[in-house]
Design an enzyme around this catalytic site. Structure first.
Site, PDB file in Angstrom:
ATOM      1  CG  HIS A  93      54.051 -27.682  51.262  1.00 36.02           C
ATOM      2  ND1 HIS A  93      54.085 -26.326  51.507  1.00 36.02           N
ATOM      3  CD2 HIS A  93      55.362 -28.055  51.168  1.00 36.02           C
ATOM      4  CE1 HIS A  93      55.342 -25.918  51.560  1.00 36.02           C
ATOM      5  NE2 HIS A  93      56.140 -26.948  51.359  1.00 36.02           N
ATOM      6  CG  HIS A 132      59.423 -26.235  47.422  1.00 31.25           C
ATOM      7  ND1 HIS A 132      58.097 -25.886  47.457  1.00 31.25           N
ATOM      8  CD2 HIS A 132      59.735 -26.634  48.675  1.00 31.25           C
ATOM      9  CE1 HIS A 132      57.624 -26.071  48.688  1.00 31.25           C
ATOM     10  NE2 HIS A 132      58.595 -26.517  49.435  1.00 31.25           N
ATOM     11  CG  HIS A 140      60.000 -30.507  56.818  1.00 33.85           C
ATOM     12  ND1 HIS A 140      59.258 -29.391  57.106  1.00 33.85           N
ATOM     13  CD2 HIS A 140      60.145 -30.499  55.465  1.00 33.85           C
ATOM     14  CE1 HIS A 140      58.949 -28.740  55.993  1.00 33.85           C
ATOM     15  NE2 HIS A 140      59.489 -29.392  54.973  1.00 33.85           N
TER      16      HIS A 140
HETATM   17  C1  DHB Z   1      59.067 -32.819  51.877  1.00 29.91           C
HETATM   18  C2  DHB Z   1      58.579 -31.711  52.588  1.00 29.91           C
HETATM   19  C3  DHB Z   1      58.460 -30.470  51.977  1.00 29.91           C
HETATM   20  O1  DHB Z   1      58.020 -29.342  52.609  1.00 29.91           O
HETATM   21  C4  DHB Z   1      58.796 -30.321  50.642  1.00 29.91           C
HETATM   22  O2  DHB Z   1      58.601 -29.113  50.076  1.00 29.91           O
HETATM   23  C5  DHB Z   1      59.296 -31.403  49.923  1.00 29.91           C
HETATM   24  C6  DHB Z   1      59.438 -32.658  50.550  1.00 29.91           C
HETATM   25  C7  DHB Z   1      59.178 -34.173  52.520  1.00 29.91           C
HETATM   26  O3  DHB Z   1      58.998 -34.285  53.739  1.00 29.91           O
HETATM   27  O4  DHB Z   1      59.410 -35.140  51.802  1.00 29.91           O
HETATM   28 FE    FE Z   2      58.231 -27.503  51.364  1.00 36.60          FE
END
Ligand code: DHB
Ligand code: FE
Length: 279
Positions: A12, A59, A192
């Site tokens: 996401h 978040h 990430h």
């Molecule tokens: C991004 C990835 C995430 O899982 C999130 O919650 C917010 C931003 C991103 O890669 O920009």
């Molecule tokens: Fe996220």
């Protein structure tokens, strides 16, 4: 009795919402990502789940650092999102399934899971955007039960604990006196890291090994503690716990029907998998 008919796991990223709003599905940057969902939507059109248990991490929209449940579950009649600061349009509200929510709460509490029960709950991009990828017309043909796992503030639940939570969700759905078809949707990951010295960190080798493990040996990821997961997948890559929980809900044997993996979408190695349980 109710039946889990499948599990979908996906990344996401807020910018997906911007791409949807601007109609960029065919744009060269976005197409390899959006095209991954075509077979999944075909599968949904054939199997037609009634209800979706959405395993995701908030978040900061519904829970903030002052009050952070490890595991929370929605028991609201409806769920909506709100402005998270990304400038995304608000999506139509989602109909809750309070009967299944309370069945899950009862069953999981009886299995020693201490859940925060939420009779009001905002759902953020981690919930809304995967739903919009599965049902692009945003006329949700399903009811939902949100299951929220803390991956935002230490200490996080371990991979082993998430595996057990998923197994307990699977048992709870199977014991629900209903003929509904239930889909489990897990959103987060894959590798990430949005902050700190390693911002932009992506680990394709680890993501691939993790995805490979899910079908035959989902316990593979439980060899890693939280720090080791973050080391390998990044601070936000630890959201892969949602994939593990989802996979565990499907039981011992599954068939992997579809996989897509594309680097990057925003800062994220974006993955998508579809599983069906097998007897
Ligand atoms: C991004 C990835 C995430 O899982 C999130 O919650 C917010 C931003 C991103 O890669 O920009
Ligand atoms: Fe996220």
């Amino acid at each position: 009795m109710a039946r889990i008919i499948g599990g979908i796991t996906t990344s996401h990223v807020p910018s997906i919402g911007g791409a949807i709003a601007k109609g960029l599905q065919q744009d060269p940057y976005w197409q390899p990502f959006f095209d991954g969902f075509i077979p999944v939507r075909q599968w949904l059109a054939e199997t037609r789940p009634d209800t979706v248990v959405v395993v995701y991490n908030d978040h900061g929209l519904n829970f903030f650092l002052d009050k952070m449940p490890t595991f929370a579950i929605g028991a609201a009649p409806s769920y909506r999102n709100a402005d998270e600061g990304w400038g995304l349009p608000q999506l139509p509200a989602f109909a809750g399934h309070t009967e299944l929510s309370w069945h899950l709460i009862e069953q999981l509490a009886a299995e020693d899971f201490d859940l925060t029960t939420c009779q009001e709950m905002l759902v953020d991009h981690a919930f809304t955007l995967p739903m919009a990828l599965l049902w692009p017309d945003q006329r949700w043909p399903v009811k939902v039960v949100p299951v929220c796992i803390n991956t935002v503030q230490a200490p996080l639940p371990t991979a082993a604990r998430c595996l057990k939570l998923g197994q307990a969700i699977g048992r709870a759905v199977a014991s629900w006196a209903s003929d509904e078809k239930v889909l489990v949707l897990g959103t987060g990951g894959l590798s990430h890291q949005l902050d700190g010295e390693r911002a932009g960190f992506i680990n394709k080798a680890f993501d691939t090994e993790f995805m490979d493990s899910l079908a035959a040996n989902p316990a593979w990821a439980t060899q890693f503690d939280t720090h080791q997961l973050i080391e390998r997948a990044g601070t936000q890559g630890v959201e892969l716990l949602m994939w593990l929980t989802t996979r565990a809900a499907l039981g011992d044997k599954v068939a992997e029907l579809h996989r897509n993996y594309h680097i990057p979408i925003s800062n994220t190695a974006s993955g998508l998998m579809l599983f069906e349980p097998r007897p």
